[in-house]
Structure formats: C-alpha cells, structure tokens
Write a protein that holds these residues in place. Structure first.
Motif, PDB file in Angstrom:
ATOM      1  N   ARG A 246       0.831  -1.189   0.000  1.00 41.32           N
ATOM      2  CA  ARG A 246       0.000   0.000   0.000  1.00 41.32           C
ATOM      3  C   ARG A 246       0.873   1.249   0.000  1.00 41.32           C
ATOM      4  NH1 ARG A 246      -2.993  -3.451   3.743  1.00 41.32           N
ATOM      5  NH2 ARG A 246      -4.810  -4.250   2.664  1.00 41.32           N
ATOM      6  N   GLU A 247       0.221   2.388   0.342  1.00 47.32           N
ATOM      7  CA  GLU A 247       0.897   3.673   0.181  1.00 47.32           C
ATOM      8  C   GLU A 247       2.116   3.838   1.071  1.00 47.32           C
ATOM      9  OE1 GLU A 247      -3.501   4.432  -0.671  1.00 47.32           O
ATOM     10  OE2 GLU A 247      -2.258   3.074   0.502  1.00 47.32           O
ATOM     11  N   ASN A 248       2.058   3.382   2.308  1.00 47.60           N
ATOM     12  CA  ASN A 248       3.184   3.560   3.217  1.00 47.60           C
ATOM     13  C   ASN A 248       3.152   2.504   4.308  1.00 47.60           C
ATOM     14  OD1 ASN A 248       1.243   4.371   5.088  1.00 47.60           O
ATOM     15  ND2 ASN A 248       1.746   6.531   4.946  1.00 47.60           N
ATOM     16  N   GLU A 249       4.208   2.438   5.093  1.00 51.23           N
ATOM     17  CA  GLU A 249       4.310   1.400   6.113  1.00 51.23           C
ATOM     18  C   GLU A 249       3.280   1.578   7.217  1.00 51.23           C
ATOM     19  OE1 GLU A 249       8.201   0.971   7.670  1.00 51.23           O
ATOM     20  OE2 GLU A 249       8.897  -0.257   5.976  1.00 51.23           O
ATOM     21  N   PHE A 250       2.928   2.804   7.550  1.00 47.17           N
ATOM     22  CA  PHE A 250       1.923   3.033   8.595  1.00 47.17           C
ATOM     23  C   PHE A 250       0.630   2.307   8.243  1.00 47.17           C
ATOM     24  CE2 PHE A 250      -1.604   5.857  10.113  1.00 47.17           C
ATOM     25  CZ  PHE A 250      -1.484   5.553  11.461  1.00 47.17           C
ATOM     26  N   ILE A 251       0.191   2.454   7.011  1.00 48.69           N
ATOM     27  CA  ILE A 251      -1.036   1.789   6.581  1.00 48.69           C
ATOM     28  C   ILE A 251      -0.819   0.283   6.481  1.00 48.69           C
ATOM     29  CG2 ILE A 251      -2.685   1.556   4.673  1.00 48.69           C
ATOM     30  CD1 ILE A 251      -2.249   4.586   4.196  1.00 48.69           C
ATOM     31  N   GLU A 252       0.300  -0.139   5.928  1.00 46.71           N
ATOM     32  CA  GLU A 252       0.579  -1.572   5.807  1.00 46.71           C
ATOM     33  C   GLU A 252       0.577  -2.256   7.172  1.00 46.71           C
ATOM     34  OE1 GLU A 252       4.325  -1.643   3.877  1.00 46.71           O
ATOM     35  OE2 GLU A 252       3.514  -1.350   1.865  1.00 46.71           O
ATOM     36  N   HIS A 253       1.220  -1.635   8.144  1.00 46.19           N
ATOM     37  CA  HIS A 253       1.361  -2.246   9.464  1.00 46.19           C
ATOM     38  C   HIS A 253       0.043  -2.341  10.226  1.00 46.19           C
ATOM     39  CE1 HIS A 253       5.942  -1.255   9.868  1.00 46.19           C
ATOM     40  NE2 HIS A 253       5.670  -2.083   8.877  1.00 46.19           N
ATOM     41  N   HIS A 254      -0.837  -1.366  10.011  1.00 46.87           N
ATOM     42  CA  HIS A 254      -2.000  -1.242  10.885  1.00 46.87           C
ATOM     43  C   HIS A 254      -3.323  -1.645  10.234  1.00 46.87           C
ATOM     44  CE1 HIS A 254       0.246   0.823  14.082  1.00 46.87           C
ATOM     45  NE2 HIS A 254       0.936   1.344  13.083  1.00 46.87           N
ATOM     46  N   GLU A 255      -3.319  -1.898   8.945  1.00 45.27           N
ATOM     47  CA  GLU A 255      -4.602  -2.147   8.286  1.00 45.27           C
ATOM     48  C   GLU A 255      -4.937  -3.619   8.144  1.00 45.27           C
ATOM     49  OE1 GLU A 255      -5.731  -0.859   4.014  1.00 45.27           O
ATOM     50  OE2 GLU A 255      -6.427   0.714   5.362  1.00 45.27           O
ATOM     51  N   TRP A 256      -3.941  -4.456   7.941  1.00 45.80           N
ATOM     52  CA  TRP A 256      -4.222  -5.877   7.726  1.00 45.80           C
ATOM     53  C   TRP A 256      -3.805  -6.657   8.972  1.00 45.80           C
ATOM     54  CZ3 TRP A 256      -7.374  -8.229   4.648  1.00 45.80           C
ATOM     55  CH2 TRP A 256      -7.326  -9.611   4.551  1.00 45.80           C
ATOM     56  N   LEU A 257      -4.788  -7.002   9.817  1.00 42.18           N
ATOM     57  CA  LEU A 257      -4.527  -7.652  11.095  1.00 42.18           C
ATOM     58  C   LEU A 257      -4.861  -9.136  11.060  1.00 42.18           C
ATOM     59  CD1 LEU A 257      -6.124  -4.912  13.377  1.00 42.18           C
ATOM     60  CD2 LEU A 257      -3.787  -5.041  12.511  1.00 42.18           C
ATOM     61  N   GLY A 258      -5.177  -9.661   9.903  1.00 44.49           N
ATOM     62  CA  GLY A 258      -5.687 -11.015   9.780  1.00 44.49           C
ATOM     63  C   GLY A 258      -7.097 -10.948   9.219  1.00 44.49           C
ATOM     64  N   THR A 259      -7.756 -12.083   9.137  1.00 42.03           N
ATOM     65  CA  THR A 259      -9.107 -12.111   8.579  1.00 42.03           C
ATOM     66  C   THR A 259     -10.085 -11.426   9.532  1.00 42.03           C
ATOM     67  OG1 THR A 259      -8.604 -14.208   7.498  1.00 42.03           O
ATOM     68  CG2 THR A 259     -10.919 -13.588   7.683  1.00 42.03           C
ATOM     69  N   TYR A 260     -10.831 -10.478   9.003  1.00 47.65           N
ATOM     70  CA  TYR A 260     -11.849  -9.779   9.787  1.00 47.65           C
ATOM     71  C   TYR A 260     -12.920  -9.275   8.840  1.00 47.65           C
ATOM     72  CZ  TYR A 260      -9.824  -5.344   8.164  1.00 47.65           C
ATOM     73  OH  TYR A 260      -9.381  -4.306   7.382  1.00 47.65           O
ATOM     74  N   ASP A 261     -14.008  -8.814   9.387  1.00 46.64           N
ATOM     75  CA  ASP A 261     -15.092  -8.264   8.575  1.00 46.64           C
ATOM     76  C   ASP A 261     -14.902  -6.751   8.475  1.00 46.64           C
ATOM     77  OD1 ASP A 261     -17.413  -7.399   7.390  1.00 46.64           O
ATOM     78  OD2 ASP A 261     -18.771  -8.391   8.787  1.00 46.64           O
ATOM     79  N   PRO A 262     -14.530  -6.245   7.301  1.00 48.76           N
ATOM     80  CA  PRO A 262     -14.273  -4.807   7.147  1.00 48.76           C
ATOM     81  C   PRO A 262     -15.520  -4.006   6.804  1.00 48.76           C
ATOM     82  CG  PRO A 262     -13.752  -5.909   5.106  1.00 48.76           C
ATOM     83  CD  PRO A 262     -14.251  -6.978   6.048  1.00 48.76           C
ATOM     84  N   SER A 263     -16.694  -4.631   6.876  1.00 54.78           N
ATOM     85  CA  SER A 263     -17.912  -3.974   6.387  1.00 54.78           C
ATOM     86  C   SER A 263     -18.197  -2.652   7.102  1.00 54.78           C
ATOM     87  CB  SER A 263     -19.111  -4.913   6.547  1.00 54.78           C
ATOM     88  OG  SER A 263     -18.913  -6.111   5.837  1.00 54.78           O
ATOM     89  N   ALA A 264     -17.960  -2.599   8.414  1.00 50.47           N
ATOM     90  CA  ALA A 264     -18.221  -1.352   9.139  1.00 50.47           C
ATOM     91  C   ALA A 264     -17.333  -0.225   8.625  1.00 50.47           C
ATOM     92  CB  ALA A 264     -18.006  -1.561  10.635  1.00 50.47           C
ATOM     93  N   PHE A 265     -16.058  -0.536   8.346  1.00 49.16           N
ATOM     94  CA  PHE A 265     -15.149   0.478   7.814  1.00 49.16           C
ATOM     95  C   PHE A 265     -15.626   0.975   6.446  1.00 49.16           C
ATOM     96  CE2 PHE A 265     -11.437  -1.840  10.114  1.00 49.16           C
ATOM     97  CZ  PHE A 265     -11.914  -1.396  11.334  1.00 49.16           C
ATOM     98  N   LEU A 266     -16.031   0.036   5.593  1.00 51.94           N
ATOM     99  CA  LEU A 266     -16.427   0.386   4.230  1.00 51.94           C
ATOM    100  C   LEU A 266     -17.739   1.163   4.198  1.00 51.94           C
ATOM    101  CD1 LEU A 266     -15.496  -2.932   2.391  1.00 51.94           C
ATOM    102  CD2 LEU A 266     -14.146  -0.840   2.583  1.00 51.94           C
ATOM    103  N   THR A 267     -18.494   1.120   5.298  1.00 56.19           N
ATOM    104  CA  THR A 267     -19.764   1.839   5.364  1.00 56.19           C
ATOM    105  C   THR A 267     -19.597   3.274   5.827  1.00 56.19           C
ATOM    106  OG1 THR A 267     -20.791  -0.286   5.909  1.00 56.19           O
ATOM    107  CG2 THR A 267     -22.140   1.644   6.236  1.00 56.19           C
ATOM    108  N   VAL A 268     -18.431   3.631   6.334  1.00 55.19           N
ATOM    109  CA  VAL A 268     -18.221   4.992   6.832  1.00 55.19           C
ATOM    110  C   VAL A 268     -18.494   6.045   5.757  1.00 55.19           C
ATOM    111  CG1 VAL A 268     -16.500   6.587   7.757  1.00 55.19           C
ATOM    112  CG2 VAL A 268     -16.679   4.271   8.685  1.00 55.19           C
ATOM    113  N   PRO A 269     -18.080   5.858   4.489  1.00 52.75           N
ATOM    114  CA  PRO A 269     -18.438   6.866   3.484  1.00 52.75           C
ATOM    115  C   PRO A 269     -19.951   7.077   3.340  1.00 52.75           C
ATOM    116  CG  PRO A 269     -16.671   5.497   2.660  1.00 52.75           C
ATOM    117  CD  PRO A 269     -17.134   4.864   3.940  1.00 52.75           C
TER     118      PRO A 269
END
Length: 383
Positions: A246-269
């Motif tokens: 991805r764009e930078n290490e901050f996002i790489e390190h903190h965004e993919w924590l294993g399998t999870y349901d990202p639906s709540a995040f994707l609904t924020v917009p």
C-alpha cells in the motif's frame, strides 16, 4: 425516529454511549457483508485494498487530514493501546492526562506504565469551568520536564465538556511534547480539522456521532510521527512477505490484522454522505437546543444544579443530581424500567451526573418526559 432502527417504545437519550445507525446506512453495511460472503477470496484479497483506500480518502477528507495519515480501527481504545505500547517511555517519563478521561483509554496507559515504568499523571480540571484559557492553564499545571506525552479528550465522555485541545496541542509542540487526542465524541457533533488542530495523534469513533455501524473508528498519525508507532497486532502487513503493498508502512502495518469483517469500515463513506445530507447545521443546532432545554428545565427542580455554561457543551449535556444523594445505578434502572428512558447516570469524582444526548431523532416531547420523570423520582419522598 423513522430514519433509525431504534425501538420506538424507548425514549433514547443516550446517543453518546454507542450512537445509533440510520436505516439507509445500516442497509449499506449489510450490503457490504453480503458482498464479502458471496466470494470471500475475491473480496478480501483482490478488492479490499482498493475499497479501504477509497474509504480512507473519504474519511480523511471529512476530518481534514491526508489519506496516508489515517487508518481504520475498531475504536479509540484500540488506538490508545497502540500508542501506550509503542512510544519509548521509561521510568523517567510521564504521560499527562486530565481527570476527565475515559476509563478504558486511561487503563491502556496505566497498564503500559506498569510494564514500562513510566508514570501516568492525572491533572484536575475543576468544574464548573470559566473559559477555554482557564482550562488550558489548569491542565498545563501538570506539565513537568518529565512530560513526554499528553493524552486528552476532545469532548469528554463523563463530563460532556469540550476541552481546548488546539491550544494545548500548540503549547505542547512548542515544549517538545507529543500529543494524542481522544476524539470519540467529536466528529459528527462538531467540525473537526485535524491539520488545523495540530495533534500528533488523534483517534475517534465513527459509530457515535457520525452514525456509522458499530466497530468503526479511525486512528490518525501525522506523517512525521508515524515512525514512532508500532502495530498493536503484527500480521501480514508487517513482514517482508507482505500480503498487500500500500501507500506507506503506517497503513501496511495497521490495516491488515488477519481475517476480519471490514464492512463497518467500508460503510463509513455512506455515513458521511448521510451526515452531509441530513445532519445540517440546523439539525445540529436543534439537537443542541434540546439538550440546553433539558439542562435548563432540570435546573428548576429543587436540588438539581447546572454544571457547564451553555457554550461548553453541544449535543450532550449534564444534569447534576449530586445533592439528591441518589444511587446512580438505581436511578438509571428506574428511569428505564418505569419510564422507558435510556439515559446514563454517571459517577465522576464525588459527583453524580445525568448525561443527556440529543440527535436528529430527539424531540421536545422526549425532553419533557425526562423532566417529568426526574420530578417524580427526585421528589423528597423518593430521593
């Protein structure tokens, strides 16, 4: 109320605890869940990085930040733990907080202090407050040469008080002190511009006043501070064999924590779109007026006092029932069981507050029902 999924039989005056999700936003949430289950491999491995990037861009724009400075987290407690465990704090260091801070986040720093040896200092901010400058001055009395981090709420949970965080962040930067702001109650209730605010780190819920689904929050780290932050959970985004680039290490390190349901995040917009269309300045002002009405009417009951001047609170307000010598849990239960009023009764220091919240679904009738209930429950024969 018809725009929300709230039980119409309940007078809901507790938006501040967990928020409430509008029907249209919740439908979008369920749509994302169905998309995930239709083809999990395609969704999680091929589509999710781009979807999260787009959602990040939108929430960053809403909060006045750059897209590469924001990651999604479940809640501010997660972000507070991340900072408490990341920063190189030791026995000669102090973390300064106020005595108004949310318990779970305070515990994160106290737990880390036990492991690392640094000290958590609670600085008192007495109530009632007089001015933003007086709050900043009172808080700054806790700063010493050992202070390395200031952790402070934007709007406090227990006392519904807007703190002058921009002023304090500016003082801290001049003194070489890092700052982290807990904005759990800010976005959606007041305008937030992270670039102007000046904090090094900021965290907020999206499921409270932004009305996104539960389990959606953000963690902001200024680009020049991201090297200080270690992931709380080490997963595929950390090692050399990254699942996604991805764009930078901050996002790489903190965004993919294993399998999870990202639906709540994707609904924020979708929640942001709903906010922009429905929660206009007029709606916010109406909600604030309803809270002011509740505080003013309650203060007319003998023994009930006001806590803040009107200018210090927004869609949450406090009713001080300390003088009534009530049992907080018992009063909360009676209000719900007898009157179907969902509202928190909070112990803070040696005082007892009723915290009333209002949103687009709140009516003057709801406020009148609360006042009538308080008149009955706090009468001499019941108090």
């Amino acid at each position: 109320m018809s725009d929300f999924l709230l039980d119409p039989e309940v007078i809901f005056l507790n938006h501040g605890s967990f928020g409430a999700c509008p029907k249209t936003v919740f439908e979008e949430y369920q749509r994302w869940q169905r998309e995930l289950e239709r083809q999990p491999v395609r969704f999680l491995q091929r589509e999710l990085p781009g979807l999260l990037a787009d959602a990040r861009r939108q929430v960053a724009s809403y909060l006045g930040a750059n897209a590469n400075e924001v990651v999604f987290v479940a809640n501010p407690t997660f972000a507070a733990n991340t900072i408490a465990r990341s920063l190189p704090l030791g026995p000669d260091d102090e973390v300064l907080i106020s005595d108004h801070e949310y318990g779970a986040c305070r515990f994160a720093f106290e737990h880390a202090a036990q492991q690392k040896g640094f000290r958590v200092v609670q600085q008192a901010i007495a109530l009632p407050v007089e001015s933003p400058e007086a709050i900043a001055d009172a808080f700054w009395q806790g700063v010493t040469e050992k202070t390395k981090l200031i952790f402070l709420s934007h709007i406090t949970s227990a006392t519904a008080l807007e703190l002058p965080v921009a002023q304090i962040c500016q003082r801290a930067r001049e003194a070489g002190i890092l700052t982290m702001i807990d904005g759990a109650h800010a976005p959606g209730q007041i305008d937030v511009d992270l670039c102007k605010l000046g904090a090094d780190f900021y965290t907020a819920t999206c499921h409270k006043w932004m009305c996104a689904p539960k389990g959606s929050g953000i963690f902001y780290a200024r680009e020049d501070r991201q090297h200080l932050v270690e992931p709380l959970v080490v997963g595929w985004g950390w090692g050399a064999e990254k699942t996604f680039h991805r764009e930078n290490e901050f996002i790489e390190h903190h965004e993919w924590l294993g399998t999870y349901d990202p639906s709540a995040f994707l609904t924020v917009p979708a929640a942001i779109t709903w906010q922009n269309q429905v929660v206009t300045k007029e709606v916010r002002q109406r909600s604030r007026d309803l809270v002011h009405s509740a505080v003013h009417l309650a203060a007319q009951i003998d023994g009930i006092e006001r806590v803040h001047p009107d200018s210090f609170y927004y869609q949450m307000g406090l009713i001080d029932v300390t003088a009534k010598c009530v049992d907080a849990e018992a009063l909360k239960s009676r209000l719900y069981e007898k009157y179907r009023i969902e509202i928190p009764v909070i112990r803070w220091q040696d005082r007892i507050f009723i915290r009333v919240s209002a949103h687009a679904y709140t009516t003057q009738g709801d406020i009148q029902a609360l006042i009538q209930a308080l008149q009955e429950q706090l009468s001499p024969q019941n108090s």
